[in-house]
Design a protein around this motif. Sequence first.
Motif, PDB file in Angstrom:
ATOM      1  N   UNK A  96       0.832  -1.199   0.000  1.00 36.37           N
ATOM      2  CA  UNK A  96       0.000   0.000   0.000  1.00 36.37           C
ATOM      3  C   UNK A  96       0.872   1.257   0.000  1.00 36.37           C
ATOM      4  N   UNK A  97       0.433   2.328  -0.678  1.00 33.37           N
ATOM      5  CA  UNK A  97       1.243   3.551  -0.745  1.00 33.37           C
ATOM      6  C   UNK A  97       1.586   4.121   0.624  1.00 33.37           C
ATOM      7  N   UNK A  98       0.604   4.177   1.533  1.00 34.76           N
ATOM      8  CA  UNK A  98       0.873   4.785   2.835  1.00 34.76           C
ATOM      9  C   UNK A  98       1.938   4.010   3.607  1.00 34.76           C
ATOM     10  N   UNK A  99       1.970   2.693   3.441  1.00 29.98           N
ATOM     11  CA  UNK A  99       2.981   1.899   4.125  1.00 29.98           C
ATOM     12  C   UNK A  99       4.365   2.137   3.530  1.00 29.98           C
ATOM     13  N   UNK A 100       4.420   2.304   2.210  1.00 29.37           N
ATOM     14  CA  UNK A 100       5.707   2.605   1.562  1.00 29.37           C
ATOM     15  C   UNK A 100       6.217   3.972   2.005  1.00 29.37           C
ATOM     16  N   UNK A 101       5.309   4.961   2.046  1.00 25.64           N
ATOM     17  CA  UNK A 101       5.698   6.295   2.512  1.00 25.64           C
ATOM     18  C   UNK A 101       6.225   6.247   3.950  1.00 25.64           C
ATOM     19  N   UNK A 102       5.506   5.576   4.810  1.00 25.87           N
ATOM     20  CA  UNK A 102       5.892   5.515   6.210  1.00 25.87           C
ATOM     21  C   UNK A 102       7.252   4.864   6.390  1.00 25.87           C
ATOM     22  N   UNK A 103       7.484   3.771   5.684  1.00 22.43           N
ATOM     23  CA  UNK A 103       8.764   3.077   5.801  1.00 22.43           C
ATOM     24  C   UNK A 103       9.902   3.952   5.275  1.00 22.43           C
ATOM     25  N   UNK A 104       9.650   4.666   4.178  1.00 23.80           N
ATOM     26  CA  UNK A 104      10.686   5.538   3.613  1.00 23.80           C
ATOM     27  C   UNK A 104      11.006   6.689   4.555  1.00 23.80           C
ATOM     28  N   UNK A 105       9.973   7.312   5.129  1.00 18.76           N
ATOM     29  CA  UNK A 105      10.190   8.424   6.054  1.00 18.76           C
ATOM     30  C   UNK A 105      10.977   7.975   7.281  1.00 18.76           C
TER      31      UNK A 105
ATOM     32  N   UNK B  52      12.205  15.441  -2.634  1.00 22.11           N
ATOM     33  CA  UNK B  52      10.939  15.063  -2.021  1.00 22.11           C
ATOM     34  C   UNK B  52      10.694  13.582  -2.298  1.00 22.11           C
ATOM     35  N   UNK B  53       9.886  12.975  -1.462  1.00 19.98           N
ATOM     36  CA  UNK B  53       9.609  11.562  -1.632  1.00 19.98           C
ATOM     37  C   UNK B  53       8.789  11.354  -2.913  1.00 19.98           C
ATOM     38  N   UNK B  54       9.157  10.340  -3.680  1.00 18.77           N
ATOM     39  CA  UNK B  54       8.420   9.998  -4.892  1.00 18.77           C
ATOM     40  C   UNK B  54       7.849   8.588  -4.748  1.00 18.77           C
ATOM     41  N   UNK B  55       6.767   8.334  -5.468  1.00 17.02           N
ATOM     42  CA  UNK B  55       6.091   7.042  -5.376  1.00 17.02           C
ATOM     43  C   UNK B  55       5.930   6.452  -6.766  1.00 17.02           C
TER      44      UNK B  55
ATOM     45  N   UNK C 186       4.033  -0.741  -4.197  1.00 19.49           N
ATOM     46  CA  UNK C 186       4.525   0.606  -4.446  1.00 19.49           C
ATOM     47  C   UNK C 186       5.919   0.780  -3.826  1.00 19.49           C
ATOM     48  N   UNK C 187       6.702   1.679  -4.440  1.00 18.01           N
ATOM     49  CA  UNK C 187       8.030   1.991  -3.935  1.00 18.01           C
ATOM     50  C   UNK C 187       8.115   3.492  -3.690  1.00 18.01           C
ATOM     51  N   UNK C 188       8.417   3.865  -2.450  1.00 18.03           N
ATOM     52  CA  UNK C 188       8.632   5.272  -2.089  1.00 18.03           C
ATOM     53  C   UNK C 188      10.132   5.511  -2.005  1.00 18.03           C
ATOM     54  N   UNK C 189      10.588   6.638  -2.578  1.00 17.64           N
ATOM     55  CA  UNK C 189      12.036   6.875  -2.688  1.00 17.64           C
ATOM     56  C   UNK C 189      12.375   8.325  -2.388  1.00 17.64           C
ATOM     57  N   UNK C 190      13.472   8.523  -1.661  1.00 18.90           N
ATOM     58  CA  UNK C 190      14.038   9.850  -1.409  1.00 18.90           C
ATOM     59  C   UNK C 190      15.514   9.808  -1.800  1.00 18.90           C
ATOM     60  N   UNK C 191      15.920  10.710  -2.695  1.00 17.25           N
ATOM     61  CA  UNK C 191      17.307  10.752  -3.162  1.00 17.25           C
ATOM     62  C   UNK C 191      18.097  11.794  -2.375  1.00 17.25           C
ATOM     63  N   UNK C 192      19.363  11.492  -2.120  1.00 19.52           N
ATOM     64  CA  UNK C 192      20.259  12.390  -1.389  1.00 19.52           C
ATOM     65  C   UNK C 192      21.488  12.703  -2.235  1.00 19.52           C
ATOM     66  N   UNK C 193      22.024  13.896  -2.001  1.00 17.43           N
ATOM     67  CA  UNK C 193      23.310  14.281  -2.586  1.00 17.43           C
ATOM     68  C   UNK C 193      24.126  14.949  -1.495  1.00 17.43           C
ATOM     69  N   UNK C 194      25.266  14.364  -1.161  1.00 20.25           N
ATOM     70  CA  UNK C 194      26.159  14.912  -0.139  1.00 20.25           C
ATOM     71  C   UNK C 194      27.420  15.420  -0.819  1.00 20.25           C
ATOM     72  N   UNK C 195      27.753  16.704  -0.605  1.00 19.90           N
ATOM     73  CA  UNK C 195      28.993  17.266  -1.119  1.00 19.90           C
ATOM     74  C   UNK C 195      30.044  17.144  -0.017  1.00 19.90           C
ATOM     75  N   UNK C 196      31.072  16.389  -0.302  1.00 24.20           N
ATOM     76  CA  UNK C 196      32.084  16.055   0.701  1.00 24.20           C
ATOM     77  C   UNK C 196      33.398  16.719   0.336  1.00 24.20           C
ATOM     78  N   UNK C 197      33.946  17.518   1.272  1.00 22.21           N
ATOM     79  CA  UNK C 197      35.213  18.195   1.022  1.00 22.21           C
ATOM     80  C   UNK C 197      36.407  17.416   1.577  1.00 22.21           C
ATOM     81  N   UNK C 198      36.147  16.494   2.503  1.00 27.29           N
ATOM     82  CA  UNK C 198      37.212  15.662   3.072  1.00 27.29           C
ATOM     83  C   UNK C 198      37.126  14.271   2.444  1.00 27.29           C
ATOM     84  N   UNK C 199      37.925  14.055   1.407  1.00 28.19           N
ATOM     85  CA  UNK C 199      37.829  12.794   0.666  1.00 28.19           C
ATOM     86  C   UNK C 199      38.242  11.592   1.509  1.00 28.19           C
ATOM     87  N   UNK C 200      39.016  11.814   2.549  1.00 30.59           N
ATOM     88  CA  UNK C 200      39.419  10.703   3.406  1.00 30.59           C
ATOM     89  C   UNK C 200      38.230  10.112   4.168  1.00 30.59           C
ATOM     90  N   UNK C 201      37.117  10.841   4.212  1.00 27.75           N
ATOM     91  CA  UNK C 201      35.935  10.368   4.927  1.00 27.75           C
ATOM     92  C   UNK C 201      34.915   9.709   4.007  1.00 27.75           C
TER      93      UNK C 201
END
Length: 217
Positions: free
Chosen positions: A36-45, A68-71, A87-102
């Motif tokens: 169900x969509x609501x369950x996918x949203x809840x798990x993603x959040x 934003x979350x997409x379904x 259904x699949x709920x998805x949130x994409x991230x982009x992290x800009x990292x200045x310390x490459x050793x991490x």
Amino acid sequence: MEPKRLSGVKVFGSAVLRVEPDAASLQFAVSRQAKQPKDAFQAAHTAVKGVRAYLTQAGAAGDVAASRVTLTRTFEYINGRQQPTGYSAKVAFNVLLSDLDRMEELLAGVVDAGANEIDAVEFRTTKLKEYRAEARRRAVAAGREKAENYCRAAGVVLGAVTSIEDISPDVLRGSGEGHTSQDAPADDAGSERAFAPGSIVVGAAVSLVFALAPAAS
């Protein structure tokens, strides 16, 4: 009587700089599936909260962008036919990292915190403007050297520049400017040599037209 017009010489000059990266873009996502969509949203959040908590604890929260979350509907083949499974709920991230050793630490950390898709790791340089300016200077110098060689071989004298046309560095072999390249682009400014696979390629190319000066009497 009008003086005889002198024709010119047109040359192409290019240069490629290969520099060490000083930043990275880590692109990953949290996706959860449910019937169900609501369950996918809840798990993603719930998973997103875990990832954000880890990034805050790791001191990287200020360099994070998230979608934003997409379904989307999910399917699978059953007995040769495509059947909906939920259904699949998805949130994409982009992290800009200045310390490459991490980088390894953060990637492992976000996976442990709930991220289940690693989409890309792109090495970058924060000094792209300076490197591009240097590449352009070298491209012009390479073009002038080429024109001088032609003139010496032809027994004529190279005159002033009459036209300068910026050429997209995409004409050079390799990937886009300012990003990691797996190929070694060819250029006029130096010889082929080995380079680090994770190096950043910054290229420049130019078309120059020189007048031919009257020969010294």
